[in-house]
Design a protein around this motif. Structure first.
Motif, mmCIF file in Angstrom:
data_model
loop_
_atom_site.group_PDB
_atom_site.id
_atom_site.type_symbol
_atom_site.label_atom_id
_atom_site.label_comp_id
_atom_site.label_asym_id
_atom_site.label_seq_id
_atom_site.Cartn_x
_atom_site.Cartn_y
_atom_site.Cartn_z
ATOM 1 N N PRO A 35 50.986 34.030 14.133
ATOM 2 C CA PRO A 35 51.579 34.465 12.868
ATOM 3 C C PRO A 35 50.582 34.335 11.707
ATOM 4 O O PRO A 35 49.811 33.389 11.665
ATOM 5 C CB PRO A 35 52.764 33.525 12.675
ATOM 6 C CG PRO A 35 52.480 32.332 13.502
ATOM 7 C CD PRO A 35 51.583 32.781 14.623
ATOM 8 N N LEU A 88 54.826 40.577 -1.556
ATOM 9 C CA LEU A 88 55.057 39.351 -2.330
ATOM 10 C C LEU A 88 53.756 38.543 -2.449
ATOM 11 O O LEU A 88 53.478 37.969 -3.501
ATOM 12 C CB LEU A 88 56.154 38.506 -1.671
ATOM 13 C CG LEU A 88 57.573 39.098 -1.757
ATOM 14 C CD1 LEU A 88 58.549 38.269 -0.933
ATOM 15 C CD2 LEU A 88 58.045 39.185 -3.203
ATOM 16 N N ALA A 143 56.668 40.764 2.860
ATOM 17 C CA ALA A 143 55.958 39.495 2.644
ATOM 18 C C ALA A 143 54.553 39.757 2.097
ATOM 19 O O ALA A 143 54.060 39.012 1.244
ATOM 20 C CB ALA A 143 55.902 38.707 3.947
ATOM 21 N N LEU A 162 42.996 39.349 12.874
ATOM 22 C CA LEU A 162 43.804 38.222 12.425
ATOM 23 C C LEU A 162 44.823 37.853 13.486
ATOM 24 O O LEU A 162 45.476 38.719 14.057
ATOM 25 C CB LEU A 162 44.541 38.587 11.133
ATOM 26 C CG LEU A 162 43.646 38.944 9.947
ATOM 27 C CD1 LEU A 162 44.460 39.616 8.865
ATOM 28 C CD2 LEU A 162 42.991 37.701 9.384
ATOM 29 N N LYS A 199 48.332 33.347 2.223
ATOM 30 C CA LYS A 199 46.966 32.858 2.504
ATOM 31 C C LYS A 199 46.030 34.030 2.737
ATOM 32 O O LYS A 199 44.865 33.997 2.323
ATOM 33 C CB LYS A 199 46.960 31.955 3.738
ATOM 34 C CG LYS A 199 47.526 30.572 3.471
ATOM 35 C CD LYS A 199 47.366 29.690 4.687
ATOM 36 C CE LYS A 199 47.977 28.327 4.423
ATOM 37 N NZ LYS A 199 48.025 27.510 5.642
ATOM 38 N N PHE A 200 46.521 35.071 3.392
ATOM 39 C CA PHE A 200 45.673 36.234 3.606
ATOM 40 C C PHE A 200 45.288 36.836 2.258
ATOM 41 O O PHE A 200 44.117 37.176 2.034
ATOM 42 C CB PHE A 200 46.383 37.273 4.472
ATOM 43 C CG PHE A 200 45.643 38.581 4.526
ATOM 44 C CD1 PHE A 200 46.056 39.672 3.774
ATOM 45 C CD2 PHE A 200 44.502 38.711 5.293
ATOM 46 C CE1 PHE A 200 45.354 40.855 3.790
ATOM 47 C CE2 PHE A 200 43.789 39.896 5.321
ATOM 48 C CZ PHE A 200 44.215 40.975 4.564
#
Lengths: 221, 136
Positions: free
Chosen positions: B112, B19, B16, B109, B117-118
């Motif tokens: 979830p 991506l 993720a 962080l 966004k990160f």
């Protein structure tokens, strides 16, 4: 306080398991970004269909909580697409969605139950026994051939529920193993009081999210 | 090319993040390097001198993210200073957060985490300054 299973204890166990189910649902909605997802009850007892489980265990003084997700590869693919999009990935990646989901649920429960213990220690000057730190295992994934039966619906120490996905179901089972005397020694709470405290305690994650607006170290993204 | 180290025992998260980097076109500036535990991460920083960012899960098998950060700081203090580290966890432990902040971890962080966004935040706040000398 008696360690035997009174009706009140049985009710408090069901209350805690219901709370865990609602929290797990909340986490799944957050993780998949599917705000309308709701759990559904399960009628049959034998769910064996050559599937997988991910499970995780959380241990506190007097409380051992296990959370398990039963899933097929099809369900894992459908769920992982909510995070990864529509591309195809190998099962190592799609199945790890379940491990991460177990992690998120148990990690969140760890924070909430820790808050209960903290509150208990603030309220009670002299616990009989000092609290050991909680232990959260790493999520484990395995084929489920030998763990396919669900707990009986009248079992007060386990609860099973499902989420419908892609014409199949994600099935979750949460179990509690309790040592009520050990819990009382550390918290001076009976199980009913502990379960009530769990339902009202502030989620440290929400507190951290509020703090993240005031500092640049703790961030919610 | 600068590199970003992605440390998490869950393959889903690592994918993720890749991506997310691609969606933000950050993979043109930051080559992603993956590790599934703290020990692999330590090996990665030893072998890859261009790691400028690290996204690190806290609880992993073999070696935790906390232990990785401690060892990285101890073994390679200059490299550590040049690397912006972000810890990711459900963990609410204040002492651990304080220790990591003290060592120089940039952010804690809360899971979830939405990788897209990160990566947007990374792009907006940090990546432009990568080519300048890193200053905390």
């Amino acid at each position: 306080m008696s360690a035997s299973e009174s009706n009140e204890t049985v009710e408090a166990q069901r209350q805690m398991l219901t709370f865990i189910r609602e929290f797990a649902s909340h986490r799944l909605r957050q993780f998949t970004n599917m705000p309308d997802l709701q759990s559904i009850p399960i009628e049959e007892r034998d769910i064996s269909y050559d599937h997988w489980i991910s499970e995780i265990t959380l241990v506190f003084p007097g409380i051992k909580l296990s959370f398990r997700a039963h899933f097929s590869s099809k369900v894992a693919r459908a769920l992982s697409q909510t995070v990864l999009g529509d591309k195809s990935f190998d099962s190592n990646i799609t199945h790890s969605f379940m491990n991460e989901y177990c992690n998120l649920t148990a990690g969140g429960m760890k924070n909430l139950i820790s808050e209960c213990f903290l509150q208990a220690m603030k309220q009670n000057a002299k616990p009989v026994r000092k609290s050991e730190p909680p232990r959260l295992g790493l999520p484990r994934r395995a084929p489920s051939f030998d763990a396919a039966r669900l707990p009986e619906s009248e079992n007060p120490k386990s609860m099973a529920w499902a989420y419908p996905f892609s014409d199949e179901r994600l099935i979750c089972v949460s179990s509690l193993k309790l040592d009520l005397e050990a819990l009382f020694e550390v918290t001076a709470m009976d199980l009913k009081t502990f379960a009530d405290t769990l339902a009202t305690v502030e989620d440290p994650r929400e507190r951290l999210k509020k703090q993240s607006q005031e500092n640049d170290f703790v961030i919610s993204v | 090319m600068d590199q970003i180290l992605i440390v998490d025992d869950q393959a889903l998260f690592r994918q993720a993040m890749r991506l997310g980097l691609s969606a933000e076109q950050l993979d043109r500036q930051l080559e992603p390097i993956e590790a599934s535990n703290g020990l692999e991460a330590l090996d990665a920083v030893r072998k890859n001198p261009n790691i400028r960012f690290a996204v690190v899960d806290v609880f992993m098998p073999v070696m935790t993210g906390i232990e990785f950060v401690r060892k990285f700081h101890e073994e390679m203090p200059d490299r550590f200073r040049d690397c912006r580290i972000f810890m990711i966890t459900t963990e609410g432990n204040r002492e651990l957060r304080a220790e990591m902040r003290q060592l120089g971890v940039v952010a804690w962080l809360i899971k979830p985490v939405d990788p897209r966004k990160f990566c947007q935040a990374l792009k907006a706040k940090y990546v432009r300054t990568t080519s300048a000398s890193a200053q905390r």
